[in-house]
Structures are given as C-alpha cells and as structure tokens.
Write an enzyme that holds these catalytic residues in place. Structure first.
Site, PDB file in Angstrom:
ATOM      1  CE  LYS A  64      -8.129  56.477   7.626  1.00  0.00           C
ATOM      2  NZ  LYS A  64      -8.337  56.533   6.158  1.00  0.00           N
ATOM      3  CB  SER A 139      -7.488  52.795   5.230  1.00  0.00           C
ATOM      4  OG  SER A 139      -7.812  54.152   4.961  1.00  0.00           O
ATOM      5  CB  SER A 163     -10.115  55.045   3.029  1.00  0.00           C
ATOM      6  OG  SER A 163      -9.198  54.084   2.594  1.00  0.00           O
TER       7      SER A 163
END
Ligand code: GLN
Length: 471
Positions: A64, A139, A163
């Site tokens: 990420k 996210s 997330s």
C-alpha cells in the site's frame, strides 16, 4: 514458463514451495505477476506504480502506497506527496526484504488512507475485480484488488479504522488488522497514530499468518511496539472449545444488508457444527458511540500529523509571495477534499476551549469501548459480526456523502478504537459479491483468530477467484 503460472490461484505458500523446489525461478514468478498486472490492471487501477524485478528468489509482494519504500515514490494517494521518494525503507519493508520478499509495486489508497472506497485517491479510483463498476472498499482498495485479481500473491495494507478489513471483505480476501503495537509504524505515512497499524492482505489464512509473522514484533524505531507471541500457522482443525460471542449491536445494526446477514448466519452455523459454542452478547455503547468517537480522534490526530506537509519538507511546493502564502498555496493545491475536511474537524476539536469537550471526551468514550470489549472477552474467545454492512457498492454511490461513506466502517471501528486485532475472512457471496466475516479477539490473540478463521475457511470453501476471471 511464466505463462503456465496461474497467479489467480497461486498462494504465497505454494509459490514459496515452487521456488524452493526449483520448479520455478524467482524471475519467472516475478514476470508472471508483471504480466498479470499488464493484462488486468489497466481496467482495475490497483497499482500506482510497479517496480522492476529486484532479483532474488523470494515471493513478490504488493505494498500500500502509505508505506515508505526506499527509492520508490510513496504518495499516500496524495498530490502533495506525488514526488516524494523516501530515502529509507519502513521497518515492515525492511523485514519483508530481509525475508527475501520482492516488492512488485505500490497500491492505490484513499488520500492519506482517509476513505472507505479508494475514490479519494488523487490518482483516480481502483475498481473491484468482482465487478469493475463497484468500489473495492478502502482505504486499502488497491492492495485488496491486487490480491483478488491475482496481481500479487499477498500485500501489505494499513488499518486505522477498517482499511484492511473492509476492503478485504469487499474483495474476498483475508485481511488482518493486528493488535495495536505489534507491527511497527516506522516509515509509514501517519494518519492517526494511536490507531494506525500495518497488516497483511492475503488469499488465505495461512498466508495471512505467515506475512504477519514476517512483519510483526518489537522495533527500536517505534517505541509503541512490543514483542509478540510466536505466530502459529494454522493447520486443519475443528473449533471445539472456541467460545464465539455474537454482539447483538454489531449484528443487528441498521443498514446491514439481508444477503450479508444470511452469509454470516450460515458461517455461524458452520462454526457451531465444527464444535464452537455460539452465544449472543452485547457491546451496548461501542456501536452507538464508536463512529462519533473515531471521527473526533482520527481527524484530531490527522490534523496534527498532516501539519508536516508544508511545501518545505516533502513533495509539492506551490510558490507564494512569502513563506505563509507558499505554505497555504502548497496545502491548497496538494491536499484533496477529504484531508482538508479532516484537518478542519481535527483542529476545531483540538482548539483551546473545545479540547476537553471533544477530544478529551472522545478519549473517555474510547476507554468505555475498550472496557466493554474486555468484559466480553471474559466470556468469549472471539467476537463475530459482518465486517461491512454491505457488499461492494457502485463507484460514485457514496462519493458525495461523507456521512454515508463513514457508515461503511460502523462495524470495524469499535475494535480498532479498543486496539484489538480483527480479521476478515470471506464467508460467502451476496448478489455475486463477496461477504466478509469479522473475527475480533483480545489483544495478542492473533493465533486464535488464525485458527478460527482457517477452520472456517476450510469448511466454507469460499473460492477467492472473482467469477469473471474463472475459466
Ligand atoms: N474509512 C475510515 C476512514 O476513512 C478508515 C480508514 C483507515 O482505516 N485508514 O478514516
């Protein structure tokens, strides 16, 4: 050779075995993922950047883009960091590299990890591999979509209020938000420091446990970290002796879709047939107050953390007549709507005269939420609920309504506030889209979560390959 590798079904464990047995070279494996990315990522946009093969024989991994990678741009999904190239690796990356893992690329995220759909990325949304007209969650939608679409065997995510867990639910992955303090935050772009945790996203529970074992443990560069109990890779087993609590408020919350309820109910029946005891329980205030408490604490901490983006130290700078106007112009141009919204909420909640009424009060409520969970764990090993009240929603459906978007995390946030580990394991389909089951345990109970989730995943037989990719 790489043409024979089916990245859609290959687990990290199996990939490691093939490498070890010399049935596959490291280069062939890396190339297979790069080819899968070339083929499917133009549609999905799971990656913000792909890396060249660094060489070696380890399993590839996606990361990420809030996690700092030496020499590779780390944008946090924000224009303000578009040109930021870290000069050091985050501890989790250093640990992955020391284990031999090779970074495939950086995955898309809501800007500064603020969001539940990845639509807040300054670089455009990621699409859900099960249905590209829908969001992958957020996210960490990029990591979840990459794993679901066979564009990485596993990935790192970060979870502040859901997330990792919520995108895993929407994309049909296994995702762990570890106990706060078990995984280093050093080198990770900070959102809300008392909540942020890095964790694994994987195709199955064993891979998730293995990746957790690689990244977790005390780090001298992050004083909030501690040593963790040895990680046990779960083996086939039953659930005899496991006491599962079903918090009423998390399972009957308004807005949980009937198809989600049905899949979760079926998973509970399966758990019972495997020998677990199942009993309803209550977390009376955690759900009512969890979101409100989170949306004071997280923006307050974010407003402080994001003060460092001033046009001087990192990334984007817009010139101005003097220092003050340069900072204002840089922040104006570099930050998107959601970070700005949260900076305003956070600075308000922290301002003198309001601090006690808002931030102070929220901290007290946080303690109440923690205690409610502690009480429940006197009687239960694991608490279960849906991870997300809904399956993946259409792109755009909630983009203009922040409050509706915030509700996506209604069920993931309470345990995050309490610092507890939570794991998403896929438990079925509703309308052809994955439904996720959330397992929450006491601090440092990751091994129990792995064991429970693994027994369930074997019994449920969920196929993580999105139907549209099956041949
Ligand atoms: N969706 C939540 C938020 O917008 C949680 C995000 C996260 O865990 N990083 O803050």
């Amino acid at each position: 050779m790489s043409g024979d590798i089916d990245t859609l079904t290959l687990s990290a464990e199996e990939a490691a075995r093939l490498l070890e047995a010399h049935e596959l070279s490291g280069a062939e494996l890396f190339t297979a993922y790069r080819e899968a990315i070339d083929e499917r990522d133009p549609e999905l946009h799971a990656y913000l950047a792909v890396c060249d093969d660094p060489g070696g024989h380890g399993v590839p991994i996606a990361v990420k883009d809030v996690i700092g990678t030496k020499g590779v741009a780390t944008t946090a999904g924000s224009k303000i960091l578009e040109s930021y190239v870290p000069v050091y690796d985050a501890t989790v990356i250093a640990r992955c590299k020391a284990y031999g893992l090779r970074v495939l690329g950086k995955t898309n995220t809501d800007e500064f990890a603020m969001g539940s759909s990845t639509e807040n990325s300054a670089f455009g949304p990621t699409r859900n591999p099960w249905d590209p007209s829908r969001v992958p969650g957020g996210s960490g939608g990029g990591s979840a979509a990459a794993v679901a679409a066979g564009l990485a065997p596993w990935a790192l995510g970060s979870d502040t209020g859901g997330s990792i867990k919520q995108p895993a639910a929407l994309c049909g992955n296994v995702g762990l938000r570890p106990t706060y303090g078990t995984v280093s935050r050093y080198g990770v772009v900070a959102f809300a420091s008392s909540l942020d945790q890095v964790g694994p996203v994987a195709r199955n529970v064993r891979d998730c446990a293995l990746l957790y074992s690689i990244i977790s443990g005390r780090d001298d560069n992050d004083s909030t970290t501690v040593d963790v109990p040895p990680v046990e890779l779960p083996a086939a087993g039953d659930l005899r002796g496991v006491r599962i609590g079903v918090p009423r408020e998390l399972n009957d919350a308004e807005g949980i879709e009937p198809g989600v309820r049905a899949s979760v109910a079926k998973a509970l029946e399966v758990a019972e047939s495997l020998g677990a005891s199942i009993e309803e329980c209550s977390l009376p205030r955690s759900v009512d107050y969890g979101l409100a408490c989170y949306y004071l604490i997280a923006p307050a901490e974010a407003s402080s953390n994001l003060a460092r983006y001033d046009g001087v130290r990192y990334g984007l700078r817009t010139s101005g007549d003097d220092f003050r106007s340069m900072v204002m112009a840089s922040r104006h141009d570099g930050l998107g709507d959601e970070p700005k919204r949260r900076i305003m909420l956070g600075t308000y909640a922290l301002s003198s005269g309001y601090y006690d009424a808002y931030y102070g009060k929220a901290q007290q409520v946080r303690t109440v939420i923690k205690r409610e969970h502690d009480d429940a764990f006197a009687r239960f090993d694991v608490l279960v609920s849906p991870t997300s009240p809904t399956v993946a929603f259409p792109i755009g459906a909630k983009a203009d309504n922040p409050l509706a978007m915030y509700l996506s995390d209604l069920l993931t946030i309470p345990s995050c506030m309490a610092g507890l580990p939570g794991l998403n394991v896929p438990c079925g389909l509703s309308e052809g889209l994955p439904v996720g089951l959330q397992l929450v345990g006491p601090q440092f109970s990751e091994n129990t979560l792995f064991r429970t989730a693994h027994a369930l995943e074997l019994a449920l037989g969920f196929d993580p390959v999105p139907a549209r990719y099956r041949t």
